[in-house]
Design a protein around this motif. Sequence first.
Motif, PDB file in Angstrom:
ATOM      1  N   MET A  19       0.805  -1.206   0.000  1.00 55.61           N
ATOM      2  CA  MET A  19       0.000   0.000   0.000  1.00 55.61           C
ATOM      3  C   MET A  19       0.842   1.262   0.000  1.00 55.61           C
ATOM      4  O   MET A  19       0.359   2.314  -0.352  1.00 55.61           O
ATOM      5  N   TYR A  20       2.076   1.162   0.434  1.00 55.48           N
ATOM      6  CA  TYR A  20       2.927   2.334   0.579  1.00 55.48           C
ATOM      7  C   TYR A  20       4.030   2.309  -0.468  1.00 55.48           C
ATOM      8  O   TYR A  20       4.657   1.286  -0.696  1.00 55.48           O
ATOM      9  N   GLY A  21       4.236   3.435  -1.123  1.00 53.10           N
ATOM     10  CA  GLY A  21       5.301   3.539  -2.103  1.00 53.10           C
ATOM     11  C   GLY A  21       5.007   2.802  -3.403  1.00 53.10           C
ATOM     12  O   GLY A  21       5.922   2.379  -4.090  1.00 53.10           O
ATOM     13  N   VAL A  22       3.730   2.638  -3.714  1.00 53.27           N
ATOM     14  CA  VAL A  22       3.342   1.953  -4.954  1.00 53.27           C
ATOM     15  C   VAL A  22       2.495   2.901  -5.797  1.00 53.27           C
ATOM     16  O   VAL A  22       1.904   3.847  -5.278  1.00 53.27           O
ATOM     17  N   PRO A  23       2.404   2.647  -7.103  1.00 56.18           N
ATOM     18  CA  PRO A  23       1.565   3.507  -7.949  1.00 56.18           C
ATOM     19  C   PRO A  23       0.092   3.455  -7.526  1.00 56.18           C
ATOM     20  O   PRO A  23      -0.404   2.415  -7.105  1.00 56.18           O
ATOM     21  N   TYR A  24      -0.570   4.571  -7.664  1.00 57.97           N
ATOM     22  CA  TYR A  24      -1.982   4.687  -7.287  1.00 57.97           C
ATOM     23  C   TYR A  24      -2.831   3.616  -7.963  1.00 57.97           C
ATOM     24  O   TYR A  24      -3.709   3.033  -7.345  1.00 57.97           O
ATOM     25  N   ASP A  25      -2.557   3.339  -9.227  1.00 58.26           N
ATOM     26  CA  ASP A  25      -3.399   2.392  -9.956  1.00 58.26           C
ATOM     27  C   ASP A  25      -3.190   0.939  -9.542  1.00 58.26           C
ATOM     28  O   ASP A  25      -3.877   0.045 -10.024  1.00 58.26           O
ATOM     29  N   SER A  26      -2.272   0.680  -8.608  1.00 55.52           N
ATOM     30  CA  SER A  26      -2.090  -0.681  -8.105  1.00 55.52           C
ATOM     31  C   SER A  26      -2.794  -0.895  -6.768  1.00 55.52           C
ATOM     32  O   SER A  26      -2.775  -1.991  -6.229  1.00 55.52           O
ATOM     33  N   LEU A  27      -3.438   0.146  -6.237  1.00 53.96           N
ATOM     34  CA  LEU A  27      -4.103   0.071  -4.941  1.00 53.96           C
ATOM     35  C   LEU A  27      -5.533  -0.438  -5.065  1.00 53.96           C
ATOM     36  O   LEU A  27      -6.189  -0.248  -6.085  1.00 53.96           O
ATOM     37  N   THR A  70       7.857   2.322  15.679  1.00 49.72           N
ATOM     38  CA  THR A  70       6.494   1.779  15.642  1.00 49.72           C
ATOM     39  C   THR A  70       5.818   2.116  14.325  1.00 49.72           C
ATOM     40  O   THR A  70       5.136   1.280  13.730  1.00 49.72           O
ATOM     41  N   PHE A  71       6.021   3.336  13.850  1.00 51.03           N
ATOM     42  CA  PHE A  71       5.454   3.754  12.563  1.00 51.03           C
ATOM     43  C   PHE A  71       5.967   2.878  11.425  1.00 51.03           C
ATOM     44  O   PHE A  71       5.184   2.361  10.622  1.00 51.03           O
ATOM     45  N   LEU A  72       7.282   2.681  11.342  1.00 50.50           N
ATOM     46  CA  LEU A  72       7.868   1.871  10.273  1.00 50.50           C
ATOM     47  C   LEU A  72       7.411   0.416  10.358  1.00 50.50           C
ATOM     48  O   LEU A  72       7.130  -0.222   9.340  1.00 50.50           O
ATOM     49  N   ASN A  73       7.299  -0.098  11.583  1.00 51.62           N
ATOM     50  CA  ASN A  73       6.813  -1.457  11.783  1.00 51.62           C
ATOM     51  C   ASN A  73       5.352  -1.574  11.319  1.00 51.62           C
ATOM     52  O   ASN A  73       4.994  -2.532  10.623  1.00 51.62           O
ATOM     53  N   ALA A  74       4.528  -0.610  11.670  1.00 52.56           N
ATOM     54  CA  ALA A  74       3.116  -0.626  11.270  1.00 52.56           C
ATOM     55  C   ALA A  74       2.987  -0.558   9.756  1.00 52.56           C
ATOM     56  O   ALA A  74       2.190  -1.291   9.155  1.00 52.56           O
ATOM     57  N   MET A  75       3.755   0.291   9.136  1.00 50.40           N
ATOM     58  CA  MET A  75       3.698   0.445   7.688  1.00 50.40           C
ATOM     59  C   MET A  75       4.096  -0.865   6.994  1.00 50.40           C
ATOM     60  O   MET A  75       3.406  -1.323   6.086  1.00 50.40           O
ATOM     61  N   SER A  76       5.173  -1.479   7.440  1.00 49.93           N
ATOM     62  CA  SER A  76       5.618  -2.715   6.791  1.00 49.93           C
ATOM     63  C   SER A  76       4.658  -3.867   7.065  1.00 49.93           C
ATOM     64  O   SER A  76       4.408  -4.695   6.177  1.00 49.93           O
ATOM     65  N   LYS A  77       4.082  -3.929   8.249  1.00 44.68           N
ATOM     66  CA  LYS A  77       3.140  -5.013   8.550  1.00 44.68           C
ATOM     67  C   LYS A  77       1.816  -4.831   7.810  1.00 44.68           C
ATOM     68  O   LYS A  77       1.220  -5.816   7.371  1.00 44.68           O
TER      69      LYS A  77
END
Length: 100
Positions: A19-27, A70-77
């Motif tokens: 969900m993070y760092g990907v093109p909008y059209d892949s969401l 915690t933020f980075l962990n949440a984003m990756s999970k």
Amino acid sequence: SFFSGSSLRRRYKHHNIFMYGVPYDSLELASLIKYKSEIPVVLTVLQSYLEYNHGFEIEGIFRKNGKEETFLNAMSKMDIGYSLNDIDGVNNHIVAQLIK
């Protein structure tokens, strides 16, 4: 409910759920009556979390960040399919930071 009148549409080109760092059209996108354009489903989930936990009542919720680790962990999970409730340390400030 936030999802009233919504329809969800998957736009995955591959079998990942990033969900993070990907093109909008892949969401994965949601069509909501109150918005003219589709919005990423992840934003509806994060917004619902803040509503349920009274996060929008916290002064400076989008100015102050949570703990970086915690933020980075949440984003990756979240990128690998974890629910917010299954990630240790998630709070209103972390969720607001995920929106930003």
